[in-house]
Design a protein around this motif. Structure first.
Motif, PDB file in Angstrom:
ATOM      1  N   ILE A 270       6.583   5.038   2.517  1.00  0.00           N
ATOM      2  CA  ILE A 270       7.445   4.566   3.620  1.00  0.00           C
ATOM      3  C   ILE A 270       6.772   3.383   4.315  1.00  0.00           C
ATOM      4  CG2 ILE A 270       8.357   5.174   5.908  1.00  0.00           C
ATOM      5  CD1 ILE A 270       8.831   8.016   4.725  1.00  0.00           C
ATOM      6  N   GLN A 271       5.478   3.500   4.536  1.00  0.00           N
ATOM      7  CA  GLN A 271       4.721   2.411   5.156  1.00  0.00           C
ATOM      8  C   GLN A 271       4.773   1.161   4.290  1.00  0.00           C
ATOM      9  OE1 GLN A 271       0.995   3.837   6.701  1.00  0.00           O
ATOM     10  NE2 GLN A 271       0.111   1.795   6.668  1.00  0.00           N
ATOM     11  N   ALA A 272       4.680   1.333   2.957  1.00  0.00           N
ATOM     12  CA  ALA A 272       4.740   0.190   2.042  1.00  0.00           C
ATOM     13  C   ALA A 272       6.111  -0.475   2.086  1.00  0.00           C
ATOM     14  CB  ALA A 272       4.416   0.640   0.618  1.00  0.00           C
ATOM     15  N   VAL A 273       7.179   0.314   2.131  1.00  0.00           N
ATOM     16  CA  VAL A 273       8.530  -0.250   2.203  1.00  0.00           C
ATOM     17  C   VAL A 273       8.705  -1.022   3.509  1.00  0.00           C
ATOM     18  CG1 VAL A 273      10.982   0.352   2.431  1.00  0.00           C
ATOM     19  CG2 VAL A 273       9.603   1.413   0.640  1.00  0.00           C
ATOM     20  N   LEU A 274       8.266  -0.432   4.615  1.00  0.00           N
ATOM     21  CA  LEU A 274       8.372  -1.131   5.908  1.00  0.00           C
ATOM     22  C   LEU A 274       7.529  -2.405   5.916  1.00  0.00           C
ATOM     23  CD1 LEU A 274       8.292   1.924   8.353  1.00  0.00           C
ATOM     24  CD2 LEU A 274      10.273   0.519   7.700  1.00  0.00           C
ATOM     25  N   GLY A 275       6.348  -2.348   5.310  1.00  0.00           N
ATOM     26  CA  GLY A 275       5.499  -3.538   5.205  1.00  0.00           C
ATOM     27  C   GLY A 275       6.151  -4.623   4.372  1.00  0.00           C
ATOM     28  N   ALA A 276       6.783  -4.239   3.262  1.00  0.00           N
ATOM     29  CA  ALA A 276       7.473  -5.215   2.406  1.00  0.00           C
ATOM     30  C   ALA A 276       8.654  -5.845   3.147  1.00  0.00           C
ATOM     31  CB  ALA A 276       7.945  -4.546   1.120  1.00  0.00           C
ATOM     32  N   VAL A 277       9.376  -5.036   3.919  1.00  0.00           N
ATOM     33  CA  VAL A 277      10.496  -5.567   4.720  1.00  0.00           C
ATOM     34  C   VAL A 277       9.974  -6.536   5.774  1.00  0.00           C
ATOM     35  CG1 VAL A 277      12.270  -4.923   6.420  1.00  0.00           C
ATOM     36  CG2 VAL A 277      12.043  -3.624   4.294  1.00  0.00           C
ATOM     37  N   LEU A 278       8.864  -6.197   6.406  1.00  0.00           N
ATOM     38  CA  LEU A 278       8.263  -7.072   7.413  1.00  0.00           C
ATOM     39  C   LEU A 278       7.816  -8.396   6.793  1.00  0.00           C
ATOM     40  CD1 LEU A 278       7.325  -7.349  10.375  1.00  0.00           C
ATOM     41  CD2 LEU A 278       5.166  -6.294   9.677  1.00  0.00           C
TER      42      LEU A 278
ATOM     43  N   VAL B 107      -0.352  -0.625  -1.873  1.00  0.00           N
ATOM     44  CA  VAL B 107      -1.390  -0.603  -0.835  1.00  0.00           C
ATOM     45  C   VAL B 107      -1.338  -1.870   0.013  1.00  0.00           C
ATOM     46  CG1 VAL B 107      -3.886  -0.601  -0.445  1.00  0.00           C
ATOM     47  CG2 VAL B 107      -2.881   1.029  -2.032  1.00  0.00           C
ATOM     48  N   MET B 108      -1.104  -3.032  -0.598  1.00  0.00           N
ATOM     49  CA  MET B 108      -1.031  -4.282   0.175  1.00  0.00           C
ATOM     50  C   MET B 108       0.153  -4.256   1.149  1.00  0.00           C
ATOM     51  SD  MET B 108      -3.561  -6.220  -0.577  1.00  0.00           S
ATOM     52  CE  MET B 108      -3.087  -7.852  -0.087  1.00  0.00           C
ATOM     53  N   ALA B 109       1.318  -3.836   0.667  1.00  0.00           N
ATOM     54  CA  ALA B 109       2.487  -3.768   1.548  1.00  0.00           C
ATOM     55  C   ALA B 109       2.271  -2.732   2.651  1.00  0.00           C
ATOM     56  CB  ALA B 109       3.737  -3.429   0.735  1.00  0.00           C
ATOM     57  N   ALA B 110       1.659  -1.600   2.301  1.00  0.00           N
ATOM     58  CA  ALA B 110       1.389  -0.571   3.305  1.00  0.00           C
ATOM     59  C   ALA B 110       0.356  -1.050   4.308  1.00  0.00           C
ATOM     60  CB  ALA B 110       0.923   0.719   2.622  1.00  0.00           C
ATOM     61  N   SER B 111      -0.586  -1.877   3.891  1.00  0.00           N
ATOM     62  CA  SER B 111      -1.634  -2.378   4.784  1.00  0.00           C
ATOM     63  C   SER B 111      -1.057  -3.271   5.874  1.00  0.00           C
ATOM     64  CB  SER B 111      -2.695  -3.141   3.996  1.00  0.00           C
ATOM     65  OG  SER B 111      -3.361  -2.271   3.123  1.00  0.00           O
ATOM     66  N   VAL B 112      -0.064  -4.074   5.535  1.00  0.00           N
ATOM     67  CA  VAL B 112       0.571  -4.943   6.534  1.00  0.00           C
ATOM     68  C   VAL B 112       1.166  -4.081   7.642  1.00  0.00           C
ATOM     69  CG1 VAL B 112       2.515  -6.507   6.935  1.00  0.00           C
ATOM     70  CG2 VAL B 112       1.035  -6.827   4.941  1.00  0.00           C
TER      71      VAL B 112
ATOM     72  N   LEU C  21      -3.913  12.014 -14.228  1.00  0.00           N
ATOM     73  CA  LEU C  21      -2.845  11.069 -14.504  1.00  0.00           C
ATOM     74  C   LEU C  21      -3.393   9.665 -14.293  1.00  0.00           C
ATOM     75  CD1 LEU C  21       0.271  10.690 -14.983  1.00  0.00           C
ATOM     76  CD2 LEU C  21       0.476  10.633 -12.506  1.00  0.00           C
ATOM     77  N   ARG C  22      -3.208   8.790 -15.279  1.00  0.00           N
ATOM     78  CA  ARG C  22      -3.674   7.400 -15.131  1.00  0.00           C
ATOM     79  C   ARG C  22      -2.713   6.628 -14.240  1.00  0.00           C
ATOM     80  NH1 ARG C  22      -3.676   6.566 -21.128  1.00  0.00           N
ATOM     81  NH2 ARG C  22      -4.839   8.386 -21.725  1.00  0.00           N
ATOM     82  N   ILE C  23      -3.278   5.800 -13.392  1.00  0.00           N
ATOM     83  CA  ILE C  23      -2.466   5.000 -12.478  1.00  0.00           C
ATOM     84  C   ILE C  23      -2.711   3.531 -12.773  1.00  0.00           C
ATOM     85  CG2 ILE C  23      -2.136   4.331 -10.076  1.00  0.00           C
ATOM     86  CD1 ILE C  23      -2.616   7.142  -9.276  1.00  0.00           C
ATOM     87  N   GLY C  24      -1.631   2.772 -12.961  1.00  0.00           N
ATOM     88  CA  GLY C  24      -1.745   1.338 -13.215  1.00  0.00           C
ATOM     89  C   GLY C  24      -2.149   0.599 -11.949  1.00  0.00           C
ATOM     90  N   GLN C  25      -3.151  -0.233 -12.045  1.00  0.00           N
ATOM     91  CA  GLN C  25      -3.671  -0.925 -10.877  1.00  0.00           C
ATOM     92  C   GLN C  25      -2.667  -1.893 -10.239  1.00  0.00           C
ATOM     93  OE1 GLN C  25      -7.705  -1.875 -11.247  1.00  0.00           O
ATOM     94  NE2 GLN C  25      -7.830  -3.000  -9.346  1.00  0.00           N
ATOM     95  N   PRO C  26      -1.853  -2.648 -10.995  1.00  0.00           N
ATOM     96  CA  PRO C  26      -0.913  -3.573 -10.338  1.00  0.00           C
ATOM     97  C   PRO C  26       0.065  -2.872  -9.388  1.00  0.00           C
ATOM     98  CG  PRO C  26      -1.110  -4.114 -12.653  1.00  0.00           C
ATOM     99  CD  PRO C  26      -1.848  -2.835 -12.444  1.00  0.00           C
ATOM    100  N   VAL C  27       0.585  -1.730  -9.786  1.00  0.00           N
ATOM    101  CA  VAL C  27       1.515  -0.991  -8.926  1.00  0.00           C
ATOM    102  C   VAL C  27       0.785  -0.515  -7.677  1.00  0.00           C
ATOM    103  CG1 VAL C  27       2.934   1.098  -8.769  1.00  0.00           C
ATOM    104  CG2 VAL C  27       2.971  -0.271 -10.851  1.00  0.00           C
TER     105      VAL C  27
END
Length: 180
Positions: A161-169, A47-52, A36-42
């Motif tokens: 879940i980590q990405a959502v929490l990171g985005a909220v933070l 990953v950035m939000a989850a990294s925070v 399955l191809r995955i779009g890099q922007p998504v």
């Protein structure tokens, strides 16, 4: 009536252009995996939000224990999940031999040669036969929907879940900075 695969027959295989096709199953060919191809922007945004949030969790883990959980690499996330592709040949109501692709898994007893089916199709890349969205097996009365891996199932609940929490933070920090 048995249909053999030959070069002559292969050239006669049609690709249906209608959205709904009714016909008889001729043969389910051997399946093979496709990525399955995955779009890099998504992927970058998730990953950035989850990294925070991951940095915050890593700091907490290092204070409370002596190790952290294993994370998948960027390369592993970027590769995308594989799903099963099974070529399906059928004779439509005009007696043309047609090939479509079945993505994902169905129960083994769901389709047999000579079953009368009505399939709903979705076009794909012009080089590929149309993809089956839904099958109504008119012989058995079963409604079948093949399921494949998606971007969200590939990334997995922990990372999402980590990405959502990171985005909220990040949003909370941005609001606090703007209000002060």
């Amino acid at each position: 009536m048995v249909h053999m695969d030959s070069d002559l027959e292969y050239r006669r295989i049609a690709r249906p252009t209608q959205r709904i096709v009714t016909g008889r199953v001729v043969r389910l060919l051997d399946g093979y995996p496709r990525e399955l191809r995955i779009g890099q922007p998504v992927l970058v945004a998730v990953v950035m939000a989850a990294s925070v949030m991951g940095l915050l969790l890593l700091a907490l883990r290092s204070l409370l224990s002596n190790g952290g959980g294993a994370r998948r690499s960027w390369k592993a996330l970027r590769k995308g999940p594989e799903f099963l592709v099974t070529p399906l040949r059928l004779r439509d109501s005009a007696d043309r031999l047609c090939e479509v692709e079945l993505h994902g898994h169905l129960p083994q007893s769901a389709l047999h040669p000579a079953d009368w089916v009505q399939i709903t199709l979705r076009p794909q890349d012009p080089d590929l036969p149309p993809r089956v969205e839904r099958i109504v097996n008119l012989t058995t009365g079963q409604l079948l929907r093949p399921r494949t891996a998606t971007l969200w199932s590939h990334l997995g609940p922990p990372l999402l879940i980590q990405a959502v929490l990171g985005a909220v933070l990040i949003a909370a920090i941005a609001v606090a900075v703007l209000l002060t």
